[in-house]
Design a protein around this motif. Structure first.
Motif, mmCIF file in Angstrom:
data_model
loop_
_atom_site.group_PDB
_atom_site.id
_atom_site.type_symbol
_atom_site.label_atom_id
_atom_site.label_comp_id
_atom_site.label_asym_id
_atom_site.label_seq_id
_atom_site.Cartn_x
_atom_site.Cartn_y
_atom_site.Cartn_z
ATOM 1 N N ALA A 51 0.491 -1.536 -0.242
ATOM 2 C CA ALA A 51 -0.183 -0.177 0.137
ATOM 3 C C ALA A 51 1.018 1.239 0.413
ATOM 4 C CB ALA A 51 -0.607 -0.051 1.852
ATOM 5 N N THR A 52 2.347 1.294 0.641
ATOM 6 C CA THR A 52 2.558 2.661 0.502
ATOM 7 C C THR A 52 3.396 2.390 -0.078
ATOM 8 O OG1 THR A 52 3.423 1.880 3.170
ATOM 9 C CG2 THR A 52 4.650 3.370 2.194
ATOM 10 N N LEU A 53 4.058 2.094 -1.093
ATOM 11 C CA LEU A 53 4.419 1.635 -2.212
ATOM 12 C C LEU A 53 3.870 2.119 -3.664
ATOM 13 C CD1 LEU A 53 6.779 -1.623 -2.141
ATOM 14 C CD2 LEU A 53 7.824 0.932 -2.347
ATOM 15 N N ALA A 54 2.070 1.917 -3.594
ATOM 16 C CA ALA A 54 1.765 2.568 -4.739
ATOM 17 C C ALA A 54 1.317 3.353 -4.714
ATOM 18 C CB ALA A 54 0.115 0.709 -4.412
ATOM 19 N N GLN A 55 1.398 3.754 -3.408
ATOM 20 C CA GLN A 55 0.817 5.383 -3.172
ATOM 21 C C GLN A 55 2.021 6.121 -3.511
ATOM 22 O OE1 GLN A 55 -0.439 5.955 1.042
ATOM 23 N NE2 GLN A 55 -2.364 4.408 0.361
ATOM 24 N N SER A 56 3.214 5.610 -3.129
ATOM 25 C CA SER A 56 4.475 6.084 -3.468
ATOM 26 C C SER A 56 4.867 6.442 -4.764
ATOM 27 C CB SER A 56 6.055 5.753 -3.373
ATOM 28 O OG SER A 56 5.524 5.314 -1.773
ATOM 29 N N ARG A 57 5.771 8.306 -4.750
ATOM 30 C CA ARG A 57 6.275 8.600 -6.997
ATOM 31 C C ARG A 57 7.174 7.831 -6.793
ATOM 32 N NH1 ARG A 57 5.560 14.774 -6.420
ATOM 33 N NH2 ARG A 57 3.539 15.052 -5.436
ATOM 34 N N TRP A 58 7.045 6.345 -7.670
ATOM 35 C CA TRP A 58 8.396 5.363 -7.973
ATOM 36 C C TRP A 58 9.589 6.376 -8.745
ATOM 37 C CZ3 TRP A 58 8.125 0.550 -6.970
ATOM 38 C CH2 TRP A 58 7.157 0.108 -7.018
ATOM 39 N N TRP A 59 9.401 7.146 -9.825
ATOM 40 C CA TRP A 59 10.722 7.969 -9.315
ATOM 41 C C TRP A 59 11.731 8.921 -8.588
ATOM 42 C CZ3 TRP A 59 11.409 13.224 -8.325
ATOM 43 C CH2 TRP A 59 10.770 13.593 -8.130
ATOM 44 N N LEU A 60 10.547 8.880 -7.970
ATOM 45 C CA LEU A 60 11.264 9.482 -6.860
ATOM 46 C C LEU A 60 11.910 7.859 -5.438
ATOM 47 C CD1 LEU A 60 9.338 11.933 -4.644
ATOM 48 C CD2 LEU A 60 11.149 12.499 -6.211
ATOM 49 N N PHE A 61 11.484 7.013 -5.366
ATOM 50 C CA PHE A 61 11.760 6.130 -4.769
ATOM 51 C C PHE A 61 13.666 5.821 -5.956
ATOM 52 C CE2 PHE A 61 11.545 1.359 -5.159
ATOM 53 C CZ PHE A 61 12.450 1.016 -3.916
ATOM 54 N N ILE A 62 13.473 5.459 -7.085
ATOM 55 C CA ILE A 62 14.579 5.839 -7.799
ATOM 56 C C ILE A 62 15.514 6.386 -7.734
ATOM 57 C CG2 ILE A 62 14.901 4.758 -9.929
ATOM 58 C CD1 ILE A 62 12.129 3.845 -11.130
ATOM 59 N N LEU A 63 14.752 7.502 -7.739
ATOM 60 C CA LEU A 63 16.346 8.224 -7.272
ATOM 61 C C LEU A 63 16.864 7.764 -5.802
ATOM 62 C CD1 LEU A 63 18.034 11.207 -8.193
ATOM 63 C CD2 LEU A 63 16.000 12.204 -7.299
ATOM 64 N N SER A 64 16.176 7.864 -5.122
ATOM 65 C CA SER A 64 16.745 7.886 -3.809
ATOM 66 C C SER A 64 17.448 5.849 -4.092
ATOM 67 C CB SER A 64 15.342 7.508 -2.406
ATOM 68 O OG SER A 64 15.090 6.265 -2.658
ATOM 69 N N CYS A 65 16.818 5.289 -4.259
ATOM 70 C CA CYS A 65 18.055 4.434 -4.491
ATOM 71 C C CYS A 65 19.152 3.961 -5.418
ATOM 72 C CB CYS A 65 17.618 3.090 -5.218
ATOM 73 S SG CYS A 65 16.243 2.037 -4.362
ATOM 74 N N ALA A 66 19.288 5.325 -6.286
ATOM 75 C CA ALA A 66 20.203 5.953 -6.929
ATOM 76 C C ALA A 66 21.198 6.602 -6.195
ATOM 77 C CB ALA A 66 19.982 6.735 -7.986
ATOM 78 N N VAL A 67 20.679 7.561 -4.908
ATOM 79 C CA VAL A 67 21.450 8.110 -4.104
ATOM 80 C C VAL A 67 22.145 7.536 -3.395
ATOM 81 C CG1 VAL A 67 21.642 10.230 -2.647
ATOM 82 C CG2 VAL A 67 20.428 9.919 -4.718
ATOM 83 N N ALA A 68 21.203 6.452 -2.757
ATOM 84 C CA ALA A 68 22.498 5.090 -2.014
ATOM 85 C C ALA A 68 23.047 4.736 -1.924
ATOM 86 C CB ALA A 68 21.329 4.280 -1.251
ATOM 87 N N VAL A 69 22.600 4.364 -3.841
ATOM 88 C CA VAL A 69 24.516 3.972 -4.608
ATOM 89 C C VAL A 69 25.804 4.626 -5.093
ATOM 90 C CG1 VAL A 69 24.651 2.160 -6.595
ATOM 91 C CG2 VAL A 69 22.708 1.461 -5.572
ATOM 92 N N LEU A 70 24.921 5.199 -4.699
ATOM 93 C CA LEU A 70 26.157 6.446 -5.654
ATOM 94 C C LEU A 70 27.385 7.312 -4.148
ATOM 95 C CD1 LEU A 70 27.453 8.690 -7.737
ATOM 96 C CD2 LEU A 70 25.627 10.527 -6.783
#
Length: 198
Positions: A51-70
């Protein structure tokens, strides 16, 4: 006999004990890893997560993962620079691999020292002097903290309200200077030890 070798009574066939021990250790690691993954999955409430992921903005989620890897790549690169100062060379990929392992220990152990110990151990088993290994991890940590202090100083200088309290700026400047001196002392001692060894 020609083309072969016959065992005499004093000889014995090659021992398979090391192979058995390696297989047993691998099996134990797999079992422990599977148990930990199972325990972690049991703690996840997949309904709420979905439910949380469905309400989230996917591009922000992907961006946060990319920032974590970076972030880990930048930290590993910083660690690589510290090691190269002492003539210790590892690839960025190898150091990133060790940094991610350390990040795992930081997440699951009560303090962040577990990850630092893991990085020291990885360097030590790769042939790096224990003092140089510990010094490189400590210096990399201090450089990261120094960067945070630098960001704090920048934020203070951009805030008119904060600039009305000059003691804060002076305090951060003094702390930054002390950190720089400490890092330089560690680098100098590690370099002198390596020069003496040569």
């Amino acid at each position: 006999q020609t083309g072969g070798h016959r065992l005499t009574g004093s000889e014995s066939p090659p021992s398979r004990t090391p192979k058995r021990r390696s297989a047993t250790a691998t099996a134990v690691r797999v079992i422990i890893s599977a148990a930990l993954i199972y325990w972690l999955l049991r703690q996840v409430r997949f309904g709420e997560l979905g439910a949380t992921l469905a309400q989230s903005r996917w591009w922000l989620f992907i961006l946060s993962c990319a920032v974590a890897v970076l972030r880990h790549l930048v930290a590993a690169g910083r660690w690589r620079v510290v090691l190269r100062v002492n003539g210790i060379r590892f690839t960025l990929l190898k150091l990133t691999h060790w940094y991610l392992i350390a990040a795992f220990f930081n997440l699951f152990l009560p303090t962040t020292f577990g990850g630092d110990i893991a990085r020291c151990w990885a360097l030590a088993v790769s042939g790096v002097d224990r003092f140089d290994a510990a010094a490189s991890v400590l210096i990399e940590r201090l450089l990261g903290l120094l960067a945070m202090i630098g960001m704090a100083v920048a934020a203070w200088s951009l805030s008119p309200e904060a600039r009305s309290h000059p003691a804060i700026g002076w305090g951060m400047a003094v702390v930054s200077a002390l950190y720089l001196l400490f890092v330089a002392a560690l680098l100098s001692r590690s370099f002198n030890r390596r020069s003496a060894a040569l």
